[in-house]
Design an enzyme around this catalytic site. Structure first.
Site, PDB file in Angstrom:
ATOM      1  N   GLY B  67      92.903  46.334  -0.924  1.00 55.92           N
ATOM      2  CA  GLY B  67      94.334  46.107  -0.781  1.00 55.92           C
ATOM      3  C   GLY B  67      94.872  46.481   0.587  1.00 55.92           C
ATOM      4  CB  SER B  68      98.412  46.659   1.704  1.00 51.35           C
ATOM      5  OG  SER B  68      99.088  47.182   2.819  1.00 51.35           O
ATOM      6  CB  THR B  69      96.023  48.677   6.271  1.00 49.35           C
ATOM      7  OG1 THR B  69      97.174  47.955   6.671  1.00 49.35           O
ATOM      8  CG2 THR B  69      94.796  47.829   6.483  1.00 49.35           C
ATOM      9  CB  VAL B  70     100.727  50.105   3.322  1.00 52.63           C
ATOM     10  CG1 VAL B  70     101.784  51.119   2.949  1.00 52.63           C
ATOM     11  CG2 VAL B  70     101.284  49.143   4.362  1.00 52.63           C
ATOM     12  N   GLY B  71      97.872  51.526   2.167  1.00 58.75           N
ATOM     13  CA  GLY B  71      97.240  52.467   1.244  1.00 58.75           C
ATOM     14  C   GLY B  71      96.884  53.799   1.889  1.00 58.75           C
TER      15      GLY B  71
END
Lengths: 395, 144
Positions: B67-71
């Site tokens: 999933g998103s690198t915001v993770g």
């Protein structure tokens, strides 16, 4: 991984805690990726700027990092924010959202990053040279800069691009190595691409088919006077549906003749466009994903002339502040605003807060916008080329 | 009283910190952004086998993150709230998990010499040394 004496001392904390933390990130990533060393970069571009995307978690990391004394060592630009930093009220952005967004922007400013808020830094002051090693996040810009400009970057994340900006290094692996930049597929296009919509759909289609890999596009006829804009749209499409970071156009270099082949025809392209035809009563028209170039804004102004947009639809275009200022100086903005179109800077449909356009009915000419508006904002989206939009929505 | 069984496994230390705690195992990848509540550490991803379980204070074992690198920022927020996992063990660590662990000072090890899923279960207590790249699995440990 081998580190120079300077890099070792950065890792030990001799350049302060921010450089140390940034170095830890790069060394861990480099180790995991099997990089033999870190190499100097000439430029960084950071994603994860919108408060709508990174939330309080991202805000606290970026503020903490800035307060540790982080400073960029190379030219560093940033991706779009969640709002036009001047006209945010006109977008329907709340006071709370704007305040949090401003804190993120101020933290980046404190780190010495240029507050460009655009996904097209290569159209303004962050345009690397061919062969430069750089560390960029923002998938559409990565494809463009690798393929059209010929600089070398991996697909970085927000935090890894920040770490590279602070240290001036990136792990030497992946697309930085010439041996990893050889085409994997020969894609016979046999099409004339003369609109941003077709270019965007072409990229989206190839990304969907190949997922990863490095396509070499053959027999592709691009309308000459719009070539750069069309390549920008192809890049964004490729990055949206797959994980492609690099493509080639035939003619520039000689490549191995034995490559897996794949053909694209008109019907495949139409299938992509027909996939997004969900909008019944359009509330919004969005143009500028990726951000409009000066020539695209000029083109729009020329198409409009003295015509006006119908009152029942909100027509927004998105660009960077720098391009906006140029377009204003040339008088294009006046023509566009006279038609009833709003021009927003610093932001884009993909990273705007969800609630503004949640479930909305939207027309756009970008597959990237269509993809993310559908998945993130549950919008009903129809793809249409700009000329048809103008024809249909002027009064 | 049953004797504790200790198994020492070598791996690749990617986030160079030390931590320990009871194991929490996910055979499925974990999506931190959108999949884990950043204020409580509870897995909220739909259809995830661990949905409703809390990763706080655990040694979290899963194949890799997605999933998103915001993770990465989600792990950072959890650690600021003292809700982060004590350590992470991956089969093959991904970009998001590596960055998230490093910025949050969570020890991370991957590529263990023995498949962790074959050795570790939820009754295991685990000590992770990200500096030396060592995992100690203690079975049947009583914690008073």
């Amino acid at each position: 991984m081998y580190l120079t004496k300077l890099q070792e001392s950065m890792l030990k904390g001799e350049f302060g805690p921010a450089v140390q933390k940034a170095m830890e990130i790069l060394v861990s990533l480099g180790d995991a990726l099997g990089a033999e060393k870190l190499i100097p970069i000439t430029s960084a571009h950071v994603s994860g700027v919108s408060y709508a995307s990174i939330g309080d978690a991202g805000l606290s990391f970026i503020e903490d990092f800035a307060s540790l004394g982080a400073k960029s060592r190379v030219i560093t630009t940033i991706n779009p924010a969640g709002a036009d930093l001047m006209k945010w009220r006109r977008m329907g952005i709340s006071e709370e959202f704007y305040e949090k967004q401003l804190r993120i922007i101020n933290a980046f400013r404190k780190m010495g990053f240029q507050i460009t808020c655009t996904c097209t830094p290569y159209l303004i002051d962050n345009c690397p040279n061919s062969g430069d090693h750089i560390a960029w996040a923002e998938s559409s810009a990565i494809v463009y800069v690798n393929s059209v400009i010929g600089a070398k970057t991996n697909r970085e994340s927000g935090p890894s691009a920040i770490a590279s900006a602070i240290t001036g290094y990136t792990p030497y692996c992946g697309y930085h190595l010439e041996s990893n930049r050889v085409p994997s597929h020969r894609v016979k296009v046999n099409l004339k691409i003369n609109t941003l919509l077709k270019a965007s759909a072409l990229g989206y289609l190839i990304g969907q088919e190949l997922i990863t890999g490095i396509p070499l596009l053959e027999n592709l006829e691009l309308q000459q006077d719009a070539k750069k804009d069309l390549l920008k749209a192809i890049s964004a499409g490729l990055a949206t549906s797959g994980g492609i970071s690099l493509f080639y156009l035939e003619g520039k270099r000689i490549f191995p003749s034995r490559l897996e082949e794949y053909c694209v025809d008109r019907k495949d392209l139409l299938n992509i466009i027909e996939h997004f035809q969900e909008c019944k009563i359009p509330e919004y028209i969005f143009i500028g994903c990726p951000h409009c170039s000066l020539s695209e804004i000029r083109e729009l102004a020329l198409m409009l002339g003295a015509q006006k947009i119908k009152k029942n639809v909100d027509f927004w275009i998105f660009t960077s502040r720098e391009i906006f200022e140029k377009a204003r100086a040339y008088g294009y903005v006046k023509v566009i605003e006279h038609a009833g179109i709003k021009v927003f800077c610093d932001t884009c449909p993909v990273v705007m807060p969800n609630e503004i356009i949640y479930n909305a009915e939207i027309i756009t000419n970008s597959c990237k916008a269509a993809h993310y508006l559908t998945s993130l904002k549950k919008a009903k989206v129809t793809l249409m080329d700009l000329r048809s939009i103008i024809k249909l929505f002027t009064r | 009283m049953q004797e504790n069984e200790i198994i020492v496994i070598k791996g690749r230390g990617l986030s160079k910190y030390i931590g320990e705690g009871p194991a929490l195992i996910s055979y499925e990848p974990i999506t931190f952004f959108g999949g884990v509540d950043p204020y409580t550490g509870i897995i909220i991803e739909h259809y995830h086998p661990l949905r409703g379980r809390c990763i706080s204070g655990k040694v979290l074992v899963f194949p890799y993150g997605k999933g998103s690198t915001v993770g990465a920022y989600i792990l950072y927020q959890l650690s600021k709230l003292n809700k982060a996992p004590k350590a992470i063990i991956n089969i093959e660590a991904d970009h998001v998990t590596i960055v998230g662990c490093v910025i949050s000072k969570i020890p991370l090890i991957d590529r263990l010499e023995i498949n962790p899923f074959s050795v570790i279960d939820e009754s295991s207590y685990i000590i992770v040394d990200g500096i030396k790249g060592l995992v100690r699995v203690i079975k049947n440990k009583k914690i008073f």
